[in-house]
Every structure is written in structure tokens, then in C-alpha cells.
Write an enzyme that holds these catalytic residues in place. Structure first.
Site, PDB file in Angstrom:
ATOM      1  N   GLY A 191     -38.172 -30.118  -9.193  1.00 11.44           N
ATOM      2  CA  GLY A 191     -37.690 -30.319  -7.929  1.00 11.44           C
ATOM      3  C   GLY A 191     -36.146 -30.503  -8.229  1.00 11.44           C
ATOM      4  O   GLY A 191     -35.368 -29.772  -7.022  1.00 11.44           O
ATOM      5  N   ASP A 192     -35.334 -30.803  -9.289  1.00  7.41           N
ATOM      6  CA  ASP A 192     -34.044 -30.721  -9.323  1.00  7.41           C
ATOM      7  C   ASP A 192     -33.393 -29.533  -9.308  1.00  7.41           C
ATOM      8  O   ASP A 192     -32.556 -28.711  -8.805  1.00  7.41           O
ATOM      9  CB  ASP A 192     -33.540 -31.773 -10.325  1.00  7.41           C
ATOM     10  N   ALA A 193     -34.142 -28.850  -9.913  1.00  9.58           N
ATOM     11  CA  ALA A 193     -33.835 -27.352 -10.824  1.00  9.58           C
ATOM     12  C   ALA A 193     -33.371 -26.418  -8.866  1.00  9.58           C
ATOM     13  O   ALA A 193     -32.957 -25.316  -8.712  1.00  9.58           O
ATOM     14  CB  ALA A 193     -34.285 -26.827 -11.412  1.00  9.58           C
ATOM     15  N   PHE A 195     -32.880 -27.921  -6.507  1.00 12.27           N
ATOM     16  CA  PHE A 195     -31.741 -28.675  -5.679  1.00 12.27           C
ATOM     17  C   PHE A 195     -30.628 -28.262  -6.294  1.00 12.27           C
ATOM     18  O   PHE A 195     -29.895 -27.660  -5.371  1.00 12.27           O
ATOM     19  CB  PHE A 195     -31.996 -29.983  -5.001  1.00 12.27           C
ATOM     20  N   TRP A 196     -30.500 -27.821  -6.783  1.00 11.05           N
ATOM     21  CA  TRP A 196     -29.206 -27.454  -7.715  1.00 11.05           C
ATOM     22  C   TRP A 196     -28.737 -26.286  -7.390  1.00 11.05           C
ATOM     23  O   TRP A 196     -27.797 -25.572  -7.005  1.00 11.05           O
ATOM     24  CB  TRP A 196     -29.113 -27.359  -9.256  1.00 11.05           C
TER      25      TRP A 196
END
Ligand code: TYD
Ligand code: MG
Length: 441
Positions: A191-193, A195-196
Site C-alpha cells: 500500500g505504501d508503494a 501511495f508513493w
């Protein structure tokens, strides 16, 4: 000069042993103007007990999602929690923390100093120490995730606990995409990727080379449990989640197997697959597998070999008994004598007689369920009279042993339909060409 406020968003789920350290590491920062949003995803009592110790500090806010266990799999939960937190934050800067990570004491000070002295830079990241620990909390490996310069594509290179960004850039993302983080369930793994990728449309990530956070990977870390796990799990699989209870997946239900029944029904405890809680809890609870199953109509589990007279052996499938016609067939399917469960005669007779199992496989036969087949090139798992291709990495994940594979000729194979393959989530999407874009947003 007044120091700007930093809003820290801590996502928490059932990590009673480490969540306190995460909070403590915020309290020990040598920078005091912060607020901490503890976003708890309806954790167990032990975890809440640890968190409550810290709630007297007026800078610490607590939110409990009260999510129903059966709804947990529907979104990438930490992204949902972060989206819930962001509108509540009042800080100029946003910083993320997970319940198994600690900040180094000068993290906030260093990152704020960098952002304050570089007008126009919206995102800063640092190196991270990754400690892998075993079930006994002993460190088994240690590595540094180093910074990699100024990043226009930070996806999969930077963990969200190593980032600080302006609130303003988050608002830009929200205006553009309609949400901050994408919490689609496809993103559980990274999920962070995702958002990045959104942030990178508007900003670059600037490095601070020091290690400013330490993260722990436990045997229950989501990424580990999720790796190579197919989206649909085969029925007949033995699974467990964070708690030690073992379940059998049948008819889209999870049936708890009581300890004594594991050996009585000759289940191999080494085969049990630990899966992330959200994917376990999405199955509704089915009838338990306990002593009651030996009473009439008490739902004896499928895919078991049974006998009452030690001569005639049956395979239980769809609640019917399918006779294994001869020793040759028994051996062909690599069944083992030691797996045969002895039942009382009257009880065996309560099962309706199903079609016998014999070799070779003919048109009129139906496939025995949950057999691993091999055609010389690919592996297939039989389910409901269909052959589902299964990737060898998925087999390894599900503790399905290659040496159990039964050869199936092309001629035999053509007699049966192929069902959807067992691939892990991302691989499946790639194969289907749905995610052609290199950078998923
Ligand atoms: P974690 O298990 O630490 O995964 P990994 O370290 O492998 O990425 O989970 C990541 C974060 O997700 C953690 O902060 C807790 C949160 N989380 C929830 O909020 N709800 C859930 O149901 C789960 C499984 C995790
Ligand atoms: Mg983690």
C-alpha cells in the site's frame, strides 16, 4: 522560532509485544512538538491494554476502528486507517509509524530541520534498519535498507515508517485522486508503494542517509504471510491465523479442528499454512470438527481416506464415500496406509455411496478432489471435478509437496475442464494484463 507540528500516524493491530515500544519511541524524541494518532484496528485486549498506558498524554489521540473481523479483508486496512487519520491531523508535516517499528530519538528533529531549510521539498526519507525476529523474539537477521538518492519512483524502495511529507502534498494527492491512500484490497502487500506513486506525480523523495527507524519483521508480518498466497484458497486447506487455532477450509467456511481430532483424522500439523488474519477471518465459521462428527450427519470432513474393515478403502468427497477400486489405484494416487482413518461400520454406512475411484481416468469418471496432478510440465490441483493450474511457488506456500504429484496424461487431461489457476494476487493480475502500467496508482 516556533517549531512546526508533526502529526504521526501509528497503525496498530494485535502487536501487544511491540506497540508499546513504538509509542515509547515517539515520547523519547528530542523534538517535542508532535501529535500522535494511534489508529487501532480493533486489536485484542492485550494490545489495547498496552496502548492505554499512554493515553494520559494530551498529545496522544486514540481511535479504534471497531472493524468487524469478517470485513477486515475488504480494504487494505492500514491505508483505510491512515485515510481516517489524515483529516484529523493538524500538523504541517505527516509521519508514519507501525506497531512493530521504533523511531530513533532524533528522527523528527532531523527530518523537520531538513524540510524547514529546503523550501519546495515536500518529501524526505531515511535509511531503515530491518531486524527479522523469530517466535522467541530472537533476532535472526539484520540488514540496512539504505537510501538510494533522490527518488522519482520511490515505490518498493522506501518503507512508510521512513518517510515524512508535508500535509500540503497529501492534500494535493487527495484533490487529484479523490483519496489520500488507495485502500483497494489489491494493495495489502504494498500500500505504501501505491501511495508513493501518487506522491511521485507531484514530488521527489529526498534522502537523509542516517538510519532513523528500526523495524521488526516477525513470523506474523503481513508481507511474509501474504507472499505467494493465492487470492482464492483451495478448499480442503488447513490454515491458521495469528491465534493457534487450526481451521479446515470447506464450502467457504472455516471449520475449527479440535486438537484431539487432528491426530484422530490423521491430519499433518506440519502442513498447516499460517495466513494473514484478514484472509482467515473473511470465512464465516462453519461447524467445528470435534467428537460430534462421528455421530450420524455430523459433517465428517471431506478428502479423508476411511475404512471400517481394513480392506475396503473409501475417499470421502462431497460427503459421499467413493470406493478406491484396487491397490493399483490406491498407489497411483500416492495414498498412504497410515492416512486411512478407521471408522465404525454403521457410521461408514451412513455415507451415501459416490462414484468409485479407479485408474486410468475415463470420461465418465469424476476427479478425486484435492489431488495434485502433473502433466510433465505443469501442476494442477483438482477441485470440484476441474483441474486448476497451480504455480510451484504457490504449492510451496501451501505446503503441497511436489513428490505427491500424480502423473496425468494429455489424453486424460482433455477429459476435464480447467478452472481458474492458483496464482498469487499480483502475478494473476499481471497474467491477465490488467495491471499493464509499470507504476500502479
Ligand atoms: P504488519 O503485519 O506489520 O505487516 P508488514 O510489516 O509485513 O508490512 O502490518 C502492517 C500494518 O498494518 C500494521 O501497522 C498493522 C496494520 N494492520 C491493520 O491495521 N489491520 C489489520 O487487520 C492488519 C493485518 C494489519
Ligand atoms: Mg510490520
Amino acid at each position: 522560532m516556533e517549531l512546526p507540528l508533526v502529526s504521526i500516524i501509528l497503525t496498530s493491530y494485535n502487536k501487544a509485544n511491540t506497540v508499546g515500544n513504538a509509542i515509547q519511541s515517539v515520547l523519547e524524541q528530542n523534538y517535542s512538538n508532535w501529535e500522535l494518532w494511534i489508529m487501532d484496528d480493533a486489536s485484542n485486549e492485550e494490545t489495547i491494554y498496552e496502548i492505554e498506558k499512554y493515553l494520559d498524554d494530551s498529545r496522544i489521540h486514540f481511535f479504534n476502528s471497531k472493524i468487524k473481523d469478517s470485513d477486515r479483508y475488504k480494504t487494505t486496512r492500514y491505508a483505510t486507517l491512515i485515510n481516517e487519520a489524515l483529516p484529523k491531523t493538524r500538523g504541517k508535516y505527516i509521519s508514519y509509524l507501525t506497531d512493530d517499528t521504533v523511531y530513533i530519538s532524533n528522527r523528527l528533529r532531523k527530518m523537520v530541520a531538513f524540510l524547514e531549510s529546503n523550501n519546495g521539498i515536500d518529501v524526505v526519507y531515511s535509511s531503515q534498519k530491518v531486524l527479522e525476529i523469530n517466535g522467541q523474539n530472537e533476532v535472526v537477521s539484520e540488514k540496512i535498507r539504505k537510501t538510494k538518492g533522490i527518488l522519482s519512483h520511490a515505490a518498493n524502495l522506501v518503507d512508510h515508517c521512513s518517510v515524512m511529507h508535508t500535509k500540503e502534498i497529501a492534500e494535493t494527492v487527495k484533490r487529484h485522486f479523490g483519496s489520500y491512500w488507495s485502500d483497494s484490497p489489491d494493495n495489502w502487500h504494498n500500500g505504501d508503494a501505491v501511495f508513493w506513486n501518487r506522491l511521485n506525480l507531484f514530488a521527489k523523495f529526498f534522502p537523509l542517509d542516517d538510519v532513523l527507524d528500526v523495524t521488526y519483521k516477525t513470523p506474523y508480518s503481513f508481507q511474509k504471510l501474504n507472499a505467494y498466497l493465492p487470492y482464492e484458497l483451495p478448499k480442503g486447506l488447513l490454515v491458521k491465523g495469528y491465534l493457534s487455532n487450526i481451521f479446515l477450509l470447506e464450502n467457504n467456511q472455516r471449520r475449527e479442528i479440535h486438537e484431539a481430532l487432528l491426530s484422530k483424522l490423521h491430519y499433518d500439523v506440519d502442513k498447516v499454512v499460517t495466513i494473514p488474519d484478514p484472509f482467515l477471518l473473511k470465512y464465516e465459521i462453519g461447524p467445528p470438527i470435534d467428537e460430534h462428527i462421528f455421530r450420524k450427519d455430523h459433517l465428517f470432513p471431506n478428502d479423508r481416506l476411511v475404512t471400517s474393515n481394513h480392506v475396503d478403502i473409501y475417499y470421502i468427497q462431497d460427503r459421499k464415500r467413493r470406493k478406491i477400486t484396487d491397490m493399483q489405484t490406491f498407489e497411483h494416487y500416492k495414498f498412504l496406509r497410515k492416512d486411512v482413518v478407521i471408522l465404525e461400520k454403521w457410521y461408514l454406512e451412513t455415507f451415501v455411496e459416490g462414484p468409485p475411484i479407479t485408474v486410468p481416468l475415463l470420461e465418465e469418471h469424476s476427479l478425486p478432489d484435492n489431488i495434485l496432478f502433473f502433466d510433465g510440465e505443469k501442476y494442477f490441483l483438482s477441485q470440484k471435478n476441474k483441474l486448476h493450474e497451480i504455480h510451484f511457488l504457490v504449492m510451496a506456500k501451501l505446503n503441497i509437496l511436489k513428490n505427491k504429484a500424480v502423473f496425468i496424461s494429455d489424453e486424460e487431461k482433455r477429459r476435464f475442464k480447467e478452472g481458474p489457476p492458483f496464482y498469487w494476487n499480483n502475478y494473476y493480475h499481471r497474467k491477465k494484463g490488467r495491471k499493464k502500467k509499470k507504476y500502479n496508482i
